[in-house]
Design a protein around this motif. Structure first.
Motif, mmCIF file in Angstrom:
data_model
loop_
_atom_site.group_PDB
_atom_site.id
_atom_site.type_symbol
_atom_site.label_atom_id
_atom_site.label_comp_id
_atom_site.label_asym_id
_atom_site.label_seq_id
_atom_site.Cartn_x
_atom_site.Cartn_y
_atom_site.Cartn_z
ATOM 1 N N ARG A 22 0.832 -1.206 0.000
ATOM 2 C CA ARG A 22 0.000 0.000 0.000
ATOM 3 C C ARG A 22 0.864 1.252 0.000
ATOM 4 O O ARG A 22 0.492 2.275 -0.582
ATOM 5 N N VAL A 49 -6.389 7.449 2.431
ATOM 6 C CA VAL A 49 -7.591 6.620 2.592
ATOM 7 C C VAL A 49 -7.892 5.865 1.299
ATOM 8 O O VAL A 49 -8.150 4.659 1.308
ATOM 9 N N GLY A 52 -5.807 2.748 0.577
ATOM 10 C CA GLY A 52 -5.839 1.691 1.581
ATOM 11 C C GLY A 52 -4.654 1.727 2.530
ATOM 12 O O GLY A 52 -4.485 0.844 3.368
ATOM 13 N N HIS A 54 -4.075 3.799 4.993
ATOM 14 C CA HIS A 54 -4.516 4.018 6.376
ATOM 15 C C HIS A 54 -4.918 2.695 7.027
ATOM 16 O O HIS A 54 -4.485 2.384 8.145
ATOM 17 N N ASP A 55 -5.732 1.914 6.333
ATOM 18 C CA ASP A 55 -6.166 0.624 6.875
ATOM 19 C C ASP A 55 -4.982 -0.321 7.050
ATOM 20 O O ASP A 55 -4.889 -1.043 8.052
ATOM 21 N N ALA A 56 -4.071 -0.329 6.094
ATOM 22 C CA ALA A 56 -2.891 -1.193 6.176
ATOM 23 C C ALA A 56 -2.016 -0.803 7.364
ATOM 24 O O ALA A 56 -1.478 -1.673 8.062
ATOM 25 N N ASN A 58 -3.071 0.639 10.154
ATOM 26 C CA ASN A 58 -3.771 0.197 11.366
ATOM 27 C C ASN A 58 -3.628 -1.309 11.573
ATOM 28 O O ASN A 58 -3.400 -1.773 12.700
ATOM 29 N N GLU A 59 -3.744 -2.078 10.504
ATOM 30 C CA GLU A 59 -3.594 -3.530 10.592
ATOM 31 C C GLU A 59 -2.172 -3.904 11.021
ATOM 32 O O GLU A 59 -1.979 -4.836 11.805
#
Length: 113
Positions: A22, A49, A52, A54-56, A58-59
């Motif tokens: 990402r 955002v 992806g 941001h999500d990566a 956080n994960e």
């Protein structure tokens, strides 16, 4: 023969790979956007955002925390832990205030078998 890895180690490797992927996508998207317009904070937030990233991130953070917790529990069963209990506990106590210590613990946790 491949070394056996714990679930925490496998989850961390998967999250790290996704994060790095990402990050490359985000970097490319920033380059494309710079050609068309100024990359302001607002534009950057949208790209983070949209790609992806941001999500990566956080994960990856969740996976790092699980890996650190797993390594701390696993470490307590090692002979060297009993001999070096206080320094090891100090390392874990400082991992949230010292990014280098956090990185070192993650690196060491990936070596545990």
């Amino acid at each position: 023969m491949k070394p056996l890895l714990s679930k925490a180690q496998l989850d961390y490797m998967k999250a790290k790979a996704k994060f790095e992927d990402r990050a490359k996508v985000l970097e490319k998207k920033i380059g494309e956007t710079q050609k068309l317009q100024e990359v302001t904070q607002e534009v950057m937030e949208g790209l983070v955002v949209e790609t992806g990233f941001h999500d990566a991130f956080n994960e990856l953070t969740v996976a790092e925390n699980a890996l650190i917790d797993w390594s701390h529990v696993t470490m307590k069963h090692e002979k060297s832990y009993k001999e070096n209990k206080q320094p090891i506990e100090n390392m874990y106590a400082n991992l949230n205030s010292d990014p280098q210590m956090r990185a070192r613990i993650i690196e060491l946790a990936m070596k545990v078998r």
